[in-house]
Scaffold this motif. Structure first.
Motif, PDB file in Angstrom:
ATOM      1  N   GLY A   8      18.749  46.314  81.429  1.00  0.00           N
ATOM      2  CA  GLY A   8      18.886  47.765  81.420  1.00  0.00           C
ATOM      3  C   GLY A   8      19.985  48.215  82.345  1.00  0.00           C
ATOM      4  O   GLY A   8      20.778  47.402  82.828  1.00  0.00           O
ATOM      5  N   SER A   9      20.015  49.508  82.578  1.00  0.00           N
ATOM      6  CA  SER A   9      21.005  50.105  83.464  1.00  0.00           C
ATOM      7  C   SER A   9      20.333  50.522  84.764  1.00  0.00           C
ATOM      8  O   SER A   9      19.254  51.109  84.741  1.00  0.00           O
ATOM      9  N   GLN A  11      21.232  51.646  89.142  1.00  0.00           N
ATOM     10  CA  GLN A  11      22.227  51.965  90.163  1.00  0.00           C
ATOM     11  C   GLN A  11      22.324  50.821  91.166  1.00  0.00           C
ATOM     12  O   GLN A  11      21.390  50.036  91.336  1.00  0.00           O
ATOM     13  N   THR A  89      26.970  43.180  86.751  1.00  0.00           N
ATOM     14  CA  THR A  89      26.971  43.641  85.368  1.00  0.00           C
ATOM     15  C   THR A  89      27.417  42.519  84.444  1.00  0.00           C
ATOM     16  O   THR A  89      28.491  41.938  84.619  1.00  0.00           O
ATOM     17  N   GLN A 119      21.333  42.725  78.282  1.00  0.00           N
ATOM     18  CA  GLN A 119      22.401  43.342  79.059  1.00  0.00           C
ATOM     19  C   GLN A 119      21.875  43.946  80.358  1.00  0.00           C
ATOM     20  O   GLN A 119      20.873  44.669  80.364  1.00  0.00           O
ATOM     21  N   VAL A 120      22.578  43.654  81.429  1.00  0.00           N
ATOM     22  CA  VAL A 120      22.312  44.283  82.726  1.00  0.00           C
ATOM     23  C   VAL A 120      23.570  45.035  83.139  1.00  0.00           C
ATOM     24  O   VAL A 120      24.652  44.450  83.196  1.00  0.00           O
ATOM     25  N   THR A 121      23.423  46.328  83.398  1.00  0.00           N
ATOM     26  CA  THR A 121      24.543  47.157  83.802  1.00  0.00           C
ATOM     27  C   THR A 121      24.216  47.824  85.130  1.00  0.00           C
ATOM     28  O   THR A 121      23.187  48.494  85.255  1.00  0.00           O
ATOM     29  N   VAL A 122      25.079  47.622  86.115  1.00  0.00           N
ATOM     30  CA  VAL A 122      24.874  48.185  87.447  1.00  0.00           C
ATOM     31  C   VAL A 122      26.027  49.145  87.748  1.00  0.00           C
ATOM     32  O   VAL A 122      27.188  48.757  87.666  1.00  0.00           O
ATOM     33  N   SER A 123      25.688  50.372  88.065  1.00  0.00           N
ATOM     34  CA  SER A 123      26.730  51.356  88.343  1.00  0.00           C
ATOM     35  C   SER A 123      26.645  51.868  89.776  1.00  0.00           C
ATOM     36  O   SER A 123      25.645  51.646  90.462  1.00  0.00           O
TER      37      SER A 123
END
Length: 123
Positions: A8-9, A11, A89, A119-123
C-alpha cells in the motif's frame, strides 16, 4: 503459487506488514524470502528465513527496520516493514525454495517459486 498481500501507500516513518502464502503445495518450503524491485533497478533480496524460523537474513538496508517471520500455517511468511523511507518504494515479491542450487539466502537464483508482487509506496 505464492500470493502476496499487504502492500500500500504510506508516509515516511510509517509501517506495513506484508504477507505471503503458498497454496496447493503439499511439501514444506524450506526457505522463504522477500525481494523488491524499484523502477529502473534490479531486483534485490531484502530478507529471508528458513523453515524452522531460526535462521533469518537481511540486506543492509533492511537490518534494524524490517522483520521477517514464518507463520503458524505451513508455507506462510511475513515481512514487517517499519521506519519506511521513500527509497523503500518498490514492488515486493515473495519467493521460496525447497532444494537445489544455492547462491545464498538473498540471491535471486536460490529461489524457484515467486509471487506476482505487491506494491509498496512511501512518500
Amino acid at each position: 503459487q505464492l500470493v502476496e498481500s499487504g502492500g500500500g501507500s504510506v508516509q515516511a516513518g510509517g509501517s506495513l506488514r506484508l504477507s505471503c502464502a503458498a497454496s496447493r503445495l503439499p511439501f514444506t518450503l524450506n526457505f522463504m524470502g522477500w525481494f523488491r524491485q524499484a523502477p529502473g533497478k534490479e531486483r534485490e533480496g531484502v530478507a529471508s528465513i528458513n523453515s524452522g524460523g531460526g535462521g533469518t537474513y537481511y540486506s543492509d538496508s533492511a537490518k534494524g527496520r524490517f522483520i521477517v517471520s514464518r507463520g503458524n500455517e505451513k508455507n506462510t511468511v511475513y515481512l514487517q516493514l517499519s521506519s519506511l523511507k521513500p527509497e523503500d518504494t518498490a514492488m515486493y515479491y515473495c519467493a521460496a525454495r525447497t532444494y537445489g542450487d544455492w547462491e545464498g539466502p538473498l540471491a535471486e537464483k536460490s529461489f524457484y517459486y515467486w509471487g506476482q508482487g505487491t506494491q509498496v509506496t512511501v512518500s
